[in-house]
Write a protein that holds these residues in place. Structure first.
Motif, PDB file in Angstrom:
ATOM      1  N   ALA A 292      49.902  39.411  98.957  1.00  0.00           N
ATOM      2  CA  ALA A 292      49.581  38.742 100.214  1.00  0.00           C
ATOM      3  C   ALA A 292      48.856  39.720 101.137  1.00  0.00           C
ATOM      4  O   ALA A 292      49.233  40.883 101.230  1.00  0.00           O
ATOM      5  CB  ALA A 292      50.842  38.228 100.882  1.00  0.00           C
TER       6      ALA A 292
ATOM      7  N   ASP B 190      57.600  38.485  88.020  1.00  0.00           N
ATOM      8  CA  ASP B 190      56.674  37.626  88.765  1.00  0.00           C
ATOM      9  C   ASP B 190      56.242  38.379  90.009  1.00  0.00           C
ATOM     10  O   ASP B 190      57.073  38.977  90.694  1.00  0.00           O
ATOM     11  CB  ASP B 190      57.352  36.311  89.172  1.00  0.00           C
ATOM     12  N   CYS B 191      54.955  38.330  90.294  1.00  0.00           N
ATOM     13  CA  CYS B 191      54.424  39.109  91.425  1.00  0.00           C
ATOM     14  C   CYS B 191      53.704  38.214  92.419  1.00  0.00           C
ATOM     15  O   CYS B 191      53.192  37.153  92.067  1.00  0.00           O
ATOM     16  CB  CYS B 191      53.461  40.173  90.908  1.00  0.00           C
ATOM     17  N   GLU B 192      53.651  38.692  93.640  1.00  0.00           N
ATOM     18  CA  GLU B 192      52.917  38.025  94.714  1.00  0.00           C
ATOM     19  C   GLU B 192      52.117  39.073  95.468  1.00  0.00           C
ATOM     20  O   GLU B 192      52.637  40.148  95.765  1.00  0.00           O
ATOM     21  CB  GLU B 192      53.875  37.341  95.688  1.00  0.00           C
TER      22      GLU B 192
ATOM     23  N   THR C 182      54.701  42.061  96.207  1.00  0.00           N
ATOM     24  CA  THR C 182      56.110  41.786  95.954  1.00  0.00           C
ATOM     25  C   THR C 182      56.287  41.638  94.451  1.00  0.00           C
ATOM     26  O   THR C 182      55.571  40.855  93.815  1.00  0.00           O
ATOM     27  CB  THR C 182      56.561  40.493  96.668  1.00  0.00           C
TER      28      THR C 182
ATOM     29  N   GLU D 162      43.609  41.690  91.369  1.00  0.00           N
ATOM     30  CA  GLU D 162      43.867  40.948  92.617  1.00  0.00           C
ATOM     31  C   GLU D 162      44.287  41.884  93.732  1.00  0.00           C
ATOM     32  O   GLU D 162      43.839  41.755  94.869  1.00  0.00           O
ATOM     33  CB  GLU D 162      44.935  39.876  92.379  1.00  0.00           C
TER      34      GLU D 162
ATOM     35  N   ASN E 115      59.024  40.580  91.768  1.00  0.00           N
ATOM     36  CA  ASN E 115      60.311  39.929  91.526  1.00  0.00           C
ATOM     37  C   ASN E 115      60.720  40.194  90.079  1.00  0.00           C
ATOM     38  O   ASN E 115      59.952  39.933  89.152  1.00  0.00           O
ATOM     39  CB  ASN E 115      60.214  38.424  91.781  1.00  0.00           C
TER      40      ASN E 115
ATOM     41  N   GLU F 291      50.508  40.708  84.223  1.00  0.00           N
ATOM     42  CA  GLU F 291      49.549  39.588  84.216  1.00  0.00           C
ATOM     43  C   GLU F 291      48.279  39.939  83.451  1.00  0.00           C
ATOM     44  O   GLU F 291      47.171  39.553  83.835  1.00  0.00           O
ATOM     45  CB  GLU F 291      49.227  39.132  85.644  1.00  0.00           C
TER      46      GLU F 291
END
Length: 115
Positions: free
Chosen positions: A70, A66-68, A53, A22, A55, A15
């Protein structure tokens, strides 16, 4: 051909570096909230979790990532209040079956013994 093999470089690349920012923010903000919940009280613990996470989708020799991010921090503990419920449903800070020690003297019942 440049090869990227270490996780730190991969995370910094994702990203355009925004993922690492983040993730850093979520870690430090979670730690700040947990420290705040503990206050200056010794032996008080507060637990949280930051999850990253990643992906991966591979197709035709390329990968889409793709990342998340949390964060989970418990709600701050709140104090409880103990009150008595009276016959009419109202609340009282005093036990309804104990006499008030500070309400002043109570009248004494007349005695059958005369002095």
């Amino acid at each position: 051909m440049q090869r990227i093999r270490d996780a730190q470089t991969i995370l910094g690349t994702l990203e355009d570096g925004e993922l690492a920012k983040e993730l850093s923010f979520q870690i430090t903000d979670s730690l700040r909230q947990l420290k705040e919940q503990c206050g200056n009280r010794p032996k008080v613990k507060a637990k949280g979790k930051v999850t990253l996470t990643i992906n991966l989708e591979v197709q035709d020799g390329s990968v889409t990532i793709d990342c998340e991010v949390a964060a989970k921090v418990p709600k701050p503990p709140r104090a409880s209040t103990f009150l008595w419920v009276l016959e009419d449903g109202s609340l009282s800070t005093e036990h309804p079956k104990q006499m008030d020690m500070f309400g002043g003297p109570k009248p004494v019942a007349s005695s059958a013994i005369n002095a």
